[in-house]
Design an enzyme around this catalytic site. Structure first.
Site, mmCIF file in Angstrom:
data_model
loop_
_atom_site.group_PDB
_atom_site.id
_atom_site.type_symbol
_atom_site.label_atom_id
_atom_site.label_comp_id
_atom_site.label_asym_id
_atom_site.label_seq_id
_atom_site.Cartn_x
_atom_site.Cartn_y
_atom_site.Cartn_z
ATOM 1 N N PRO A 96 30.500 -27.868 34.960
ATOM 2 C CA PRO A 96 29.302 -28.543 35.446
ATOM 3 C C PRO A 96 28.447 -27.675 36.358
ATOM 4 O O PRO A 96 27.287 -27.991 36.616
ATOM 5 C CB PRO A 96 29.850 -29.772 36.189
ATOM 6 C CG PRO A 96 31.267 -29.447 36.492
ATOM 7 C CD PRO A 96 31.728 -28.554 35.396
ATOM 8 N N GLU A 127 40.703 -30.684 38.789
ATOM 9 C CA GLU A 127 39.640 -30.526 39.774
ATOM 10 C C GLU A 127 38.738 -29.332 39.494
ATOM 11 O O GLU A 127 37.570 -29.333 39.842
ATOM 12 C CB GLU A 127 40.260 -30.382 41.184
ATOM 13 C CG GLU A 127 39.254 -30.295 42.313
ATOM 14 C CD GLU A 127 38.430 -31.568 42.466
ATOM 15 O OE1 GLU A 127 37.346 -31.485 43.063
ATOM 16 O OE2 GLU A 127 38.875 -32.635 41.983
ATOM 17 N N ARG A 154 25.656 -25.142 13.278
ATOM 18 C CA ARG A 154 24.603 -25.624 12.377
ATOM 19 C C ARG A 154 23.484 -24.608 12.202
ATOM 20 O O ARG A 154 22.687 -24.718 11.275
ATOM 21 C CB ARG A 154 24.056 -26.959 12.871
ATOM 22 C CG ARG A 154 23.269 -26.870 14.161
ATOM 23 C CD ARG A 154 22.934 -28.264 14.701
ATOM 24 N NE ARG A 154 22.205 -29.065 13.748
ATOM 25 C CZ ARG A 154 20.896 -28.981 13.544
ATOM 26 N NH1 ARG A 154 20.180 -28.096 14.226
ATOM 27 N NH2 ARG A 154 20.295 -29.758 12.674
ATOM 28 N N ASP A 167 13.679 -28.209 14.185
ATOM 29 C CA ASP A 167 14.300 -29.143 15.121
ATOM 30 C C ASP A 167 13.553 -29.189 16.443
ATOM 31 O O ASP A 167 12.887 -28.231 16.833
ATOM 32 C CB ASP A 167 15.752 -28.728 15.406
ATOM 33 C CG ASP A 167 16.680 -29.098 14.282
ATOM 34 O OD1 ASP A 167 16.319 -29.959 13.475
ATOM 35 O OD2 ASP A 167 17.777 -28.516 14.219
#
Length: 246
Positions: A90, A117, A155, A170
């Site tokens: 993150p 953690e 992809r 896209d």
């Protein structure tokens, strides 16, 4: 391309890798993959891969030894390549289509999926080449993030999609959100398809799609318009959109 995924939960990946576009791409030999349980590389007699953090604190931290050893093992299987080693985290770089296109050029990707953690900092500092976050939120582990990145990369590989032009059009590939799409019937419950799409005039259709793409981006993701260079025609469209919103 070859992808190694280091995870404590390899079974989580079977549904993603063995269905849809990723399965078809694997069947076509566009990429290969290996799921590696890095617990198997633990030197601890109980196969532990985590420990309490120095200095105290809540939660457990992944220890460096199993992760380093697992990465070194899979690198030896592909000695001719210089892999990108991606830490799902993150705290990492926000993931974008541009990053997907960059990773799609590589021959070998190694994903490290954390749990608990966090990671021992030496993994981050001395082992990985990239840290990626798929959003400003925290998941139980890095597995779901790795699935997202792997799907978006595979992809883009040659012949992975039935129509390779699809990936080029896209959302985000052009720096803009994609234009609206319509299909049959031409009138559904009194809701018609725009006349221009039924006209057969390809120049007008492309002009409409460009305008709608600019409009949708301006309305939903105006941040994407920043620092982009536009032709005069696009600038005129954006100004019209802005004037209509007043």
């Amino acid at each position: 391309m070859h992808i190694d995924i280091l995870t404590l939960f390899p079974d989580m990946f079977h549904g993603v890798l063995e269905n849809s576009i990723l399965k078809k791409a694997a069947d076509k030999k566009r990429f290969t993959y290996q799921l590696v349980d890095f617990r198997d590389y633990s030197a601890n007699k109980h196969h532990k891969v985590d420990d309490y953090p120095y200095g105290g604190g809540a939660g457990m931290v992944l220890t460096p030894q199993p992760v380093f050893d697992a990465v070194e093992a899979v690198k030896k299987e592909h000695v001719s390549s210089c892999p990108r080693i991606v830490l799902m985290c993150p705290q990492g770089e926000p993931y974008t289509q541009k990053k997907a296109e960059e990773l799609a050029e590589e021959e070998h990707l190694i994903f490290i999926c954390g749990h608990y953690e966090g990671y021992d900092e030496r993994i981050r500092e001395y082992l990985v080449t990239d840290e990626i976050s798929i959003g400003d939120y925290v998941l139980t582990g890095g597995e779901l993030g790795a699935m997202v990145v792997a799907d978006s990369v595979v992809r883009l590989l040659p012949e992975a999609l039935g129509n390779e032009a699809s990936a080029k059009e896209d959302s985000f590939s052009t720096g803009l959100l994609e234009h609206p799409h319509y299909t049959r019937p031409a009138d559904f419950r009194g809701l018609p398809v725009p006349d221009v799409l039924l006209s057969g005039n390809h120049a007008n259709i492309e002009a409409w799609r460009r305008k709608e793409s600019l409009k949708r981006t301006a309305q939903r993701r105006p941040d994407l318009l920043e620092n982009q260079e536009f032709h005069e025609a696009d600038k005129k469209i954006l100004q019209e959109i802005k004037n209509n919103e007043k």
